[in-house]
Design an enzyme around this catalytic site. Structure first.
Site, mmCIF file in Angstrom:
data_model
loop_
_atom_site.group_PDB
_atom_site.id
_atom_site.type_symbol
_atom_site.label_atom_id
_atom_site.label_comp_id
_atom_site.label_asym_id
_atom_site.label_seq_id
_atom_site.Cartn_x
_atom_site.Cartn_y
_atom_site.Cartn_z
ATOM 1 N N ARG A 98 -18.602 -4.365 11.964
ATOM 2 C CA ARG A 98 -17.523 -5.356 11.977
ATOM 3 C C ARG A 98 -16.879 -5.338 13.367
ATOM 4 N NH1 ARG A 98 -11.564 -5.139 9.906
ATOM 5 N NH2 ARG A 98 -11.081 -7.263 10.439
ATOM 6 N N HIS A 143 -8.478 -11.181 15.751
ATOM 7 C CA HIS A 143 -7.912 -9.837 15.586
ATOM 8 C C HIS A 143 -6.769 -9.686 16.596
ATOM 9 C CE1 HIS A 143 -8.957 -5.688 13.835
ATOM 10 N NE2 HIS A 143 -7.841 -5.509 14.509
ATOM 11 N N GLU A 188 -5.683 -8.960 9.056
ATOM 12 C CA GLU A 188 -4.313 -8.516 8.776
ATOM 13 C C GLU A 188 -3.243 -9.525 9.216
ATOM 14 O OE1 GLU A 188 -3.552 -4.556 10.203
ATOM 15 O OE2 GLU A 188 -5.035 -3.673 8.860
ATOM 16 N N ASN A 329 -8.038 -4.034 4.096
ATOM 17 C CA ASN A 329 -7.835 -2.855 4.943
ATOM 18 C C ASN A 329 -6.849 -1.950 4.220
ATOM 19 O OD1 ASN A 329 -9.405 -4.130 6.822
ATOM 20 N ND2 ASN A 329 -7.817 -4.329 8.387
ATOM 21 N N TYR A 331 -5.284 2.121 4.280
ATOM 22 C CA TYR A 331 -5.248 3.442 4.928
ATOM 23 C C TYR A 331 -4.400 4.441 4.157
ATOM 24 C CZ TYR A 331 -7.191 1.437 9.246
ATOM 25 O OH TYR A 331 -8.021 0.849 10.175
ATOM 26 N N GLU A 396 -11.563 -1.988 6.425
ATOM 27 C CA GLU A 396 -11.096 -0.893 7.280
ATOM 28 C C GLU A 396 -10.473 0.181 6.415
ATOM 29 O OE1 GLU A 396 -8.288 -1.612 10.483
ATOM 30 O OE2 GLU A 396 -9.307 -3.486 10.981
HETATM 31 C C1 NOJ Z 1 -5.631 -2.019 11.342
HETATM 32 C C2 NOJ Z 1 -6.000 -2.885 12.504
HETATM 33 O O1 NOJ Z 1 -6.806 -3.930 12.064
HETATM 34 C C3 NOJ Z 1 -6.653 -2.141 13.635
HETATM 35 O O2 NOJ Z 1 -6.648 -2.961 14.751
HETATM 36 C C4 NOJ Z 1 -5.920 -0.841 13.869
HETATM 37 O O3 NOJ Z 1 -6.370 -0.173 15.006
HETATM 38 C C5 NOJ Z 1 -6.060 0.025 12.648
HETATM 39 N N1 NOJ Z 1 -5.445 -0.653 11.529
HETATM 40 C C6 NOJ Z 1 -5.390 1.386 12.778
HETATM 41 O O4 NOJ Z 1 -4.032 1.199 12.976
#
Ligand code: NOJ
Length: 497
Positions: A98, A143, A188, A329, A331, A396
């Site tokens: 990606r 992006h 995002e 995405n 985390y 992500e």
């Molecule tokens: C989401 C973002 O899409 C990416 O650009 C970023 O580096 C990562 N999260 C980590 O923060």
């Protein structure tokens, strides 16, 4: 679990390959990939016809806004090191890569009257190199690096930016759609809006309470128009998939009280539902809770109309269903409680919730990222329960540290998050089709500069040649990709799981 594995291993020995599928943590057709983004890796910010984006301007004009005063001028120098990147991808054995297109490398001024041949040829080399290596390109159109001339015209709060985006998207479909079969319009969008409603990302125009809602409105329409354009003009011949990537660090209630359960729900609606409800829900449009609260707040502030714009009913129908998968995405996870946070007015404040972390959750090098592996299982369940059985592609997920080669924290993160994801698939029956590790290599981490590192490969930013070195997590990920199994290794980072 270990007992189960041993049993399966024994069964395999007896029954041979026929029994193989039963032992996999991830289905055979599950896809594994890694991700990057143009501004974070390419460098070459002003060569071969590329012009400035808002991130070039932001970092050049305000190095003080970046933790280490750095910028993406050279970054990983991927513009000149494409072959090295391709070798790393091949070595990892991933199914897809990606990456994102830099709008201002392709259309230097943002408009289609001038197309930069060097930009087109760079991405052609990347795409052809990927395909030659058997790696699917998954391409993000936007992006965060808006061409500066479009910001001069107002950027995302200006509804005309959608027109410029759709023309740019057409150039991408025309030039690359014969080979790119996975498209992501926006990465995002919530974070994009923070550039207009908080002192956060570029262009850092803090029109809080208004700018973020206008930007989101433009982006949703730009996304839907791009999706329909693909349907009408390209899908029949190109046969790809088009969707959007939304991000959510899931909100769970801080305790069992009804107020905090509602607060967690508002958090997920005001952040994820904001974009997901118009596209993925049966009814379409913004979530009801946003409509009501922002309309009421706007009236109480004495405004003649709501700070949250309205879609016409034709637009609601037009945006609804503009997806081929759910790009997520994810985390981290947060605890939500009832309360007021953020500037007055602002999206945060309209939502009426505050968030925090449980102090027992392991931390990372990013202040917003704590480790709560169950969160990924919870959020894909939530998406399934809220929007139905849509195929979910994790676009992500990853962990930041200070750049250790023996990156035990990252290895534990991937092991535990992937274990939870496999439970979501195998026990909960959630339709998750792929996972993307962020990131292939250390890169420019926006406001954190090069201080927080997410790579499977270490990059030496002090060396002009930007050498890359595989970290322990690269080896682990390679194993997982090859076997579709998460190894049982003990957690190394003393996280007590
Ligand atoms: C989401 C973002 O899409 C990416 O650009 C970023 O580096 C990562 N999260 C980590 O923060």
């Amino acid at each position: 679990m270990l007992g189960f594995r041993l049993l399966v291993a024994a069964a395999l020995a007896v029954y041979g390959c026929a029994a193989q599928n039963a032992s996999l943590d991830f289905p055979e057709d599950f896809m594994f990939g890694v991700a990057t983004a143009a501004y974070q890796i390419e460098g070459a910010w002003n060569v071969s016809g590329k012009r400035e984006s808002i991130w070039d301007d932001f970092t050049h004009e305000h190095p003080d806004w970046i933790a280490d005063g750095s910028n993406g001028d050279v970054a990983c120098d991927s513009y000149h090191k494409l072959d090295v990147d391709l070798e790393m991808l091949q070595d990892l054995g991933v199914d897809f890569y990606r990456f994102s297109f830099a709008w201002s490398r392709i259309l230097p001024e943002g408009h289609t009257d001038q197309i930069n041949p060097d930009g087109i040829s760079y991405y052609n080399r990347l795409i052809d190199g990927l395909l030659a290596a058997g790696i699917q390109p998954v391409a993000t159109m936007y992006h965060w690096d808006l061409p500066s001339p479009l910001q001069d015209l107002g950027g995302w709060p200006n509804s005309f930016t959608a027109d410029f985006f759709v023309q740019y998207a057409r150039v991408l479909f025309e030039n690359f759609g014969d080979r790119v079969k996975w498209w992501i319009t926006f990465n995002e969008p919530k974070e994009v809006t923070r550039g207009y409603g908080e002192n956060d990302k570029a262009p850092r125009i803090n029109t809080h309470g208004i700018g973020e809602y206008l930007s989101a409105h433009t982006i949703l329409l730009a996304h839907a128009r791009t999706y329909h354009m693909y349907d009408e003009e390209f899908r029949a011949t190109q046969q790809g998939r088009v969707s959007i990537t939304l991000n959510q660090d899931f909100c769970i209630p801080k305790d069992d009280s009804e107020e905090n359960k509602d607060a967690a729900d508002r958090c997920n609606q005001f952040e994820l539902g904001w974009f997901a409800h118009p596209i993925y829900s049966q009814e379409g449009d913004y979530p009801e809770v946003m409509r009501t609260r922002i309309d009421e707040n706007s009236a109480a502030e004495g405004r003649p109309f709501s700070r949250l714009p309205y879609f016409t009913s034709a637009q609601v129908e037009y945006i609804k269903g503009t997806f081929d998968f759910f790009g997520l995405n994810h985390y981290s996870t947060r605890l939500a409680e009832d309360g007021l946070a953020g500037e007055n007015p602002s999206r945060k404040r309209d939502g009426g919730y505050a968030t925090s972390f449980d102090p027992s959750w392991p931390t990372s090098a990013s202040d917003w990222l704590v480790v709560y592996p169950e969160g990924i299982r919870l959020i894909v369940n939530w998406i399934n329960a809220t929007y139905g059985d849509v195929p979910i592609l994790i676009t992500e997920s990853g962990f930041s540290d200070l750049g250790e080669l023996n990156d035990t924290g990252r290895q534990d993160y991937y092991r535990e998050y992937l274990r939870q994801l496999s439970l979501a698939i195998n026990e909960d029956g959630i339709n998750v089709i792929g996972y993307t590790a962020w990131s292939l290599m250390d890169n420019f981490e926006w406001l954190d500069g090069y201080t927080a590192r997410f790579g499977l490969y270490y990059v030496d930013f002090e060396d002009d040649d930007r050498p890359r070195t595989a970290k322990g997590s690269a080896e682990l990920y390679k194993q997982i990709v090859a076997s579709h199994q998460v190894p049982e290794a003990e957690s190394t980072a003393a996280w007590g799981w």
